[in-house]
Design an enzyme around this catalytic site. Structure first.
Site, PDB file in Angstrom:
ATOM      1  N   LYS A  51     -44.397 -42.103  62.520  1.00 16.96           N
ATOM      2  CA  LYS A  51     -45.200 -40.966  62.042  1.00 16.96           C
ATOM      3  C   LYS A  51     -45.776 -40.195  63.232  1.00 16.96           C
ATOM      4  O   LYS A  51     -45.799 -38.967  63.232  1.00 16.96           O
ATOM      5  CB  LYS A  51     -46.330 -41.464  61.127  1.00 16.96           C
ATOM      6  CG  LYS A  51     -45.818 -41.959  59.776  1.00 16.96           C
ATOM      7  CD  LYS A  51     -46.874 -42.750  59.001  1.00 16.96           C
ATOM      8  CE  LYS A  51     -46.275 -43.332  57.716  1.00 16.96           C
ATOM      9  NZ  LYS A  51     -47.203 -44.249  57.015  1.00 16.96           N
ATOM     10  N   GLN A  95     -53.119 -47.270  57.684  1.00 15.35           N
ATOM     11  CA  GLN A  95     -51.774 -47.790  57.402  1.00 15.35           C
ATOM     12  C   GLN A  95     -51.846 -49.074  56.560  1.00 15.35           C
ATOM     13  O   GLN A  95     -52.430 -50.068  56.977  1.00 15.35           O
ATOM     14  CB  GLN A  95     -51.027 -48.056  58.725  1.00 15.35           C
ATOM     15  CG  GLN A  95     -49.610 -48.565  58.530  1.00 15.35           C
ATOM     16  CD  GLN A  95     -48.688 -47.548  57.829  1.00 15.35           C
ATOM     17  OE1 GLN A  95     -48.664 -46.375  58.184  1.00 15.35           O
ATOM     18  NE2 GLN A  95     -47.936 -47.995  56.839  1.00 15.35           N
ATOM     19  N   ASP A 118     -53.122 -39.326  52.989  1.00 14.13           N
ATOM     20  CA  ASP A 118     -52.242 -40.269  52.291  1.00 14.13           C
ATOM     21  C   ASP A 118     -52.506 -40.252  50.779  1.00 14.13           C
ATOM     22  O   ASP A 118     -51.763 -40.871  50.021  1.00 14.13           O
ATOM     23  CB  ASP A 118     -52.474 -41.693  52.833  1.00 14.13           C
ATOM     24  CG  ASP A 118     -51.182 -42.321  53.357  1.00 14.13           C
ATOM     25  OD1 ASP A 118     -50.127 -41.657  53.267  1.00 14.13           O
ATOM     26  OD2 ASP A 118     -51.237 -43.457  53.845  1.00 14.13           O
TER      27      ASP A 118
END
Ligand code: NAD
Length: 292
Positions: A51, A95, A118
């Site tokens: 990413k 994450q 996210d």
């Protein structure tokens, strides 16, 4: 007989990123996204690195805080608090997975919802559940929809079966696909669905598998002419001793039956990363330019 169409996430993601570039062409500082990684999971390390590399290729700045697996919740929360209050940071990504579910939920909820690129903060999840389009939508769900649309797959009025109900993939995807902007009819199966999972998939026009179980889905799950999206990525050691990502679908056995299917790797993975970049640019535009 018609050849099976490969749903190529690398090509579609690259096109999406190219189309994002002009939006970055603004005076002043570029967007910035901050990543929090906890523990030593090799897959998390890989995903964050990937990413960050894609962000860098677009001129998006990124930061990383890596905390020990045993880091106290207060340490994690104070890191997120600092980033929430820092005007030079537009997006924050924790994450998954964190070492335990409670900690993960705590961390997701501690991210400022305006920086929640996210889409896992309860506020953004709630907006998705309420069929509102003003929140951030989780990247894998958004990526799957974008990929299917890029190949002209019609979803309105069709039956989509999703294998997996996780809050990361299956659940947000179910909400997105049944929204008024997509209008699919969605069945969601999970580890307690038993034989129903296979029969629901067999009756579906589109099957999305996000179970995290290598080669779970074989030809008996799929009807002829269906469209199959494989989200799974399990690292498996091959005969040569190398670790490779393997999907939840037995590609070689299932592909000949399908109208279209995603490969692993090169299907959903690149789409997830591309959608993240889209969400970061959107967060930056909203914070710096009132969304204009
Ligand atoms: P998870 O473990 O949180 O959830 C798995 C879900 O599958 C659960 O709801 C479980 O009930 C269901 N399930 C498991 N076995 C099943 C079975 N035999 N029949 C029916 N349902 C079953 O996993 P997750 O975070 O949703 O991830 C799923 C997979 O997708 C993993 O392989 C993960 O690595 C991958 N993933 C890929 C991307 C990407 O961008 N390509 C993004 C996120 C996750």
């Amino acid at each position: 007989m018609m050849a099976t169409q490969l749903l190529d996430g690398k090509i579609v993601a690259e096109k999406f990123l190219q189309e994002l570039r002009p939006r970055l062409d603004r005076p002043g500082r570029p967007p910035c996204v901050a990543f929090l990684r906890v523990g030593e999971e090799a897959s998390s390390q890989f995903y964050v690195a990937r990413k960050r590399a894609v962000a860098e290729s677009l001129g998006i700045r990124s930061l990383l805080a890596h905390l020990d697996r045993d880091a106290a919740p207060e340490i994690i929360l104070s890191q997120l608090e600092r980033w929430n209050g820092d005007d030079s940071i537009d997006g924050i990504l924790v994450q998954a997975p964190l070492p335990n579910r409670q900690l993960q939920e705590l961390a997701f909820a501690a991210v400022d919802s305006a920086k929640d690129v996210d889409g896992f903060h309860p506020h953004n999840f709630g907006l998705l559940a309420l069929d509102r389009s003003d929140g951030f939508v989780p990247c894998t769900a958004l990526g799957i929809l974008h990929l299917l649309r890029a190949y002209g797959v019609e979803l309105e009025g069709r039956h989509v079966a999703i294998v997996g109900r996780s809050t990361i993939v299956g659940r947000p995807l179910a909400l997105l696909l049944q929204s008024r902007s997509v209008n699919a009819t969605v069945s969601v199966c999970h580890s307690k669905s038993g034989d129903l999972a296979r029969s629901l998939c067999r009756s579906a026009d589109v099957v999305v598998v996000a179970a995290g179980s290598a080669h779970l889905v074989g030809p008996s799950w799929i009807r002829k002419g269906a469209i199959v999206v494989d989200v799974g990525q399990t690292a498996v050691t091959g005969p040569d001793g190398c670790r490779r990502p393997v999907g939840d679908v037995d590609f070689a056995a299932v592909a000949p039956l399908c109208q279209a299917i995603t490969p692993v790797p090169g299907g959903v993975g690149p789409m997830t990363v591309a959608m993240l970049m889209g969400n970061v640019v959107r967060a930056w535009e909203l914070a710096r330019w009132n969304g204009n």
